[in-house]
Motif scaffolding. Structure first.
Motif, PDB file in Angstrom:
ATOM      1  N   GLY A 148      10.686  -2.261  -4.764  1.00 40.06           N
ATOM      2  CA  GLY A 148      11.404  -1.268  -5.555  1.00 40.06           C
ATOM      3  C   GLY A 148      11.390   0.128  -4.974  1.00 40.06           C
ATOM      4  N   VAL A 149      11.039   0.259  -3.694  1.00 39.39           N
ATOM      5  CA  VAL A 149      10.992   1.575  -3.053  1.00 39.39           C
ATOM      6  C   VAL A 149      12.281   1.799  -2.275  1.00 39.39           C
ATOM      7  CG1 VAL A 149       9.764   3.060  -1.423  1.00 39.39           C
ATOM      8  CG2 VAL A 149       8.488   1.456  -2.869  1.00 39.39           C
ATOM      9  N   ASP A 150      13.037   2.816  -2.643  1.00 39.14           N
ATOM     10  CA  ASP A 150      14.264   3.141  -1.930  1.00 39.14           C
ATOM     11  C   ASP A 150      13.887   3.641  -0.537  1.00 39.14           C
ATOM     12  OD1 ASP A 150      16.954   3.350  -1.646  1.00 39.14           O
ATOM     13  OD2 ASP A 150      17.194   5.155  -2.862  1.00 39.14           O
ATOM     14  N   GLN A 167       0.829  -1.215   0.000  1.00 35.88           N
ATOM     15  CA  GLN A 167       0.000   0.000   0.000  1.00 35.88           C
ATOM     16  C   GLN A 167       0.858   1.258   0.000  1.00 35.88           C
ATOM     17  OE1 GLN A 167      -3.667   0.112   2.412  1.00 35.88           O
ATOM     18  NE2 GLN A 167      -3.021  -1.871   3.212  1.00 35.88           N
ATOM     19  N   ILE A 168       1.917   1.261   0.796  1.00 33.17           N
ATOM     20  CA  ILE A 168       2.797   2.420   0.842  1.00 33.17           C
ATOM     21  C   ILE A 168       3.480   2.624  -0.504  1.00 33.17           C
ATOM     22  CG2 ILE A 168       4.895   3.365   1.893  1.00 33.17           C
ATOM     23  CD1 ILE A 168       4.061   1.844   4.478  1.00 33.17           C
ATOM     24  N   ALA A 169       3.952   1.538  -1.102  1.00 32.27           N
ATOM     25  CA  ALA A 169       4.647   1.627  -2.387  1.00 32.27           C
ATOM     26  C   ALA A 169       3.747   2.221  -3.459  1.00 32.27           C
ATOM     27  CB  ALA A 169       5.140   0.241  -2.811  1.00 32.27           C
ATOM     28  N   GLY A 170       2.474   1.829  -3.451  1.00 37.15           N
ATOM     29  CA  GLY A 170       1.555   2.357  -4.449  1.00 37.15           C
ATOM     30  C   GLY A 170       1.381   3.856  -4.332  1.00 37.15           C
ATOM     31  N   ALA A 171       1.281   4.349  -3.101  1.00 38.61           N
ATOM     32  CA  ALA A 171       1.110   5.788  -2.897  1.00 38.61           C
ATOM     33  C   ALA A 171       2.389   6.552  -3.229  1.00 38.61           C
ATOM     34  CB  ALA A 171       0.678   6.063  -1.462  1.00 38.61           C
ATOM     35  N   VAL A 215       3.786  11.006  -3.577  1.00 39.04           N
ATOM     36  CA  VAL A 215       3.641  11.456  -2.196  1.00 39.04           C
ATOM     37  C   VAL A 215       4.922  11.126  -1.428  1.00 39.04           C
ATOM     38  CG1 VAL A 215       2.250  11.361  -0.102  1.00 39.04           C
ATOM     39  CG2 VAL A 215       1.171  10.972  -2.327  1.00 39.04           C
ATOM     40  N   GLN A 216       5.404  12.090  -0.641  1.00 39.74           N
ATOM     41  CA  GLN A 216       6.574  11.861   0.199  1.00 39.74           C
ATOM     42  C   GLN A 216       6.098  11.270   1.523  1.00 39.74           C
ATOM     43  OE1 GLN A 216       8.747  15.528   0.551  1.00 39.74           O
ATOM     44  NE2 GLN A 216       9.041  15.736  -1.655  1.00 39.74           N
ATOM     45  N   VAL A 217       6.637  10.121   1.881  1.00 41.10           N
ATOM     46  CA  VAL A 217       6.130   9.378   3.036  1.00 41.10           C
ATOM     47  C   VAL A 217       7.225   9.111   4.057  1.00 41.10           C
ATOM     48  CG1 VAL A 217       4.976   7.275   3.810  1.00 41.10           C
ATOM     49  CG2 VAL A 217       4.397   8.257   1.577  1.00 41.10           C
ATOM     50  N   ALA A 218       6.976   9.572   5.279  1.00 41.30           N
ATOM     51  CA  ALA A 218       7.796   9.208   6.428  1.00 41.30           C
ATOM     52  C   ALA A 218       6.925   8.369   7.354  1.00 41.30           C
ATOM     53  CB  ALA A 218       8.312  10.451   7.152  1.00 41.30           C
ATOM     54  N   ARG A 272      -5.098   4.900   0.873  1.00 46.26           N
ATOM     55  CA  ARG A 272      -6.069   5.982   0.734  1.00 46.26           C
ATOM     56  C   ARG A 272      -5.708   7.166   1.625  1.00 46.26           C
ATOM     57  NH1 ARG A 272     -11.329   2.999   2.232  1.00 46.26           N
ATOM     58  NH2 ARG A 272     -12.236   5.090   2.070  1.00 46.26           N
ATOM     59  N   ALA A 273      -5.267   6.877   2.847  1.00 47.19           N
ATOM     60  CA  ALA A 273      -4.885   7.961   3.755  1.00 47.19           C
ATOM     61  C   ALA A 273      -3.677   8.713   3.223  1.00 47.19           C
ATOM     62  CB  ALA A 273      -4.608   7.400   5.141  1.00 47.19           C
TER      63      ALA A 273
END
Length: 268
Positions: A116-118, A57-61, A66-69, A246-247
């Motif tokens: 594939g997410v660094d 889910q995180i990878a898709g966003a 979107v920048q995600v911490a 979604r969030a």
């Protein structure tokens, strides 16, 4: 893609992605708070299938810009307050909990990089072979380059909850929203829906109304930090379909707590 754990003082000279001024202004940066319990799927330890689902889910966003911490808890391993109740020194129990958060960080990092997410892990307790130290400007730089940054080891000090750490990290690295994922509840309610089935969920509510109605949104210190600095909080359920994705994307979900919003409840 290799996992980064080298010299924390090494210069990062790789260029940030080229973006237009409009794209830079529209870019979203969020901090996602995940409890340790979710990593274990309700049990002690790490459930790989649960972590894999979270990573997907995180990878898709992230792929949408979107920048995600992320701040993770360690309750699937240790909780300082619970250990204290069973005779252990509270501070030592909290440090054990901090080490538990790092194990969760590494598990999430592994599954994100498989997608594939660094990813970078930064910790408040120095452990150079597995993570960078927490350096706010470096964390922001990683986010600008499209990397996910996972914060572990809490605040590096006992007596601080990971809710409070999530609020502090979100403010220090300039996030737009704090996303708080909850197990067993999908937002903020008039009363505990597990005890009062007639309780209605808030779609949106102000900080002032949360305080006035004595609603439990987050740890009081975390909530105070967000309220004082007008950082919006989104409280949503982990059980909702693709709730994390979604969030992160900013879709309407759960309850938003912020200044200047109308206090609205569902009519269900």
């Amino acid at each position: 893609m290799s996992r980064h754990s080298g010299d924390p003082d090494a210069a990062d000279t790789s260029p940030a992605p080229d973006v237009s001024p409009q794209q830079a202004a529209e870019r979203r940066r969020v901090l996602l708070k995940l409890s340790g319990e979710v990593f274990g799927g309700g049990k002690v330890g790490v459930d790989p299938q649960v972590v894999k689902s979270i990573a997907e889910q995180i990878a898709g966003a992230v792929s949408e810009g979107v920048q995600v911490a992320i701040v993770v808890g360690g309750g699937n391993f240790f909780r300082g307050a619970e250990l204290q109740n069973n005779g252990m020194d509270r501070a030592r129990g909290d440090y054990m909990g901090m080490l538990g958060t790092v194990m969760n960080c590494l598990a999430l990092q592994d599954f994100l990089e498989q997608r594939g997410v660094d990813t970078r892990v930064q910790t408040a307790i120095t452990m150079g072979q597995v993570a960078e130290p927490y350096i706010p400007r470096r964390a922001a730089r990683h986010l600008e380059k499209g990397r996910v940054v996972i914060f572990g080891a809490g605040a590096g000090m006992p007596y601080f909850t990971t809710d409070t750490v999530a609020a502090q990290r979100a403010l220090e690295i300039g996030c737009d929203r704090l996303l708080m994922a909850k197990s067993g509840v999908d937002g903020v309610y008039e009363a505990d829906p597990r005890e009062d089935t007639s309780a209605r969920k808030y779609v949106s509510i102000t900080y002032r109304d949360v305080i006035r109605r004595r609603l439990e949104v987050a740890d009081p210190a975390a909530f105070s930090l967000c309220a004082d600095n007008k950082l919006p909080i989104v409280v949503f359920g982990l059980d909702e379909d693709h709730g994390i994705a979604r969030a992160i994307r900013g879709d309407p979900i759960g309850t938003i707590v912020a200044a200047g919003v109308d206090t609205v409840v569902t009519e269900e």
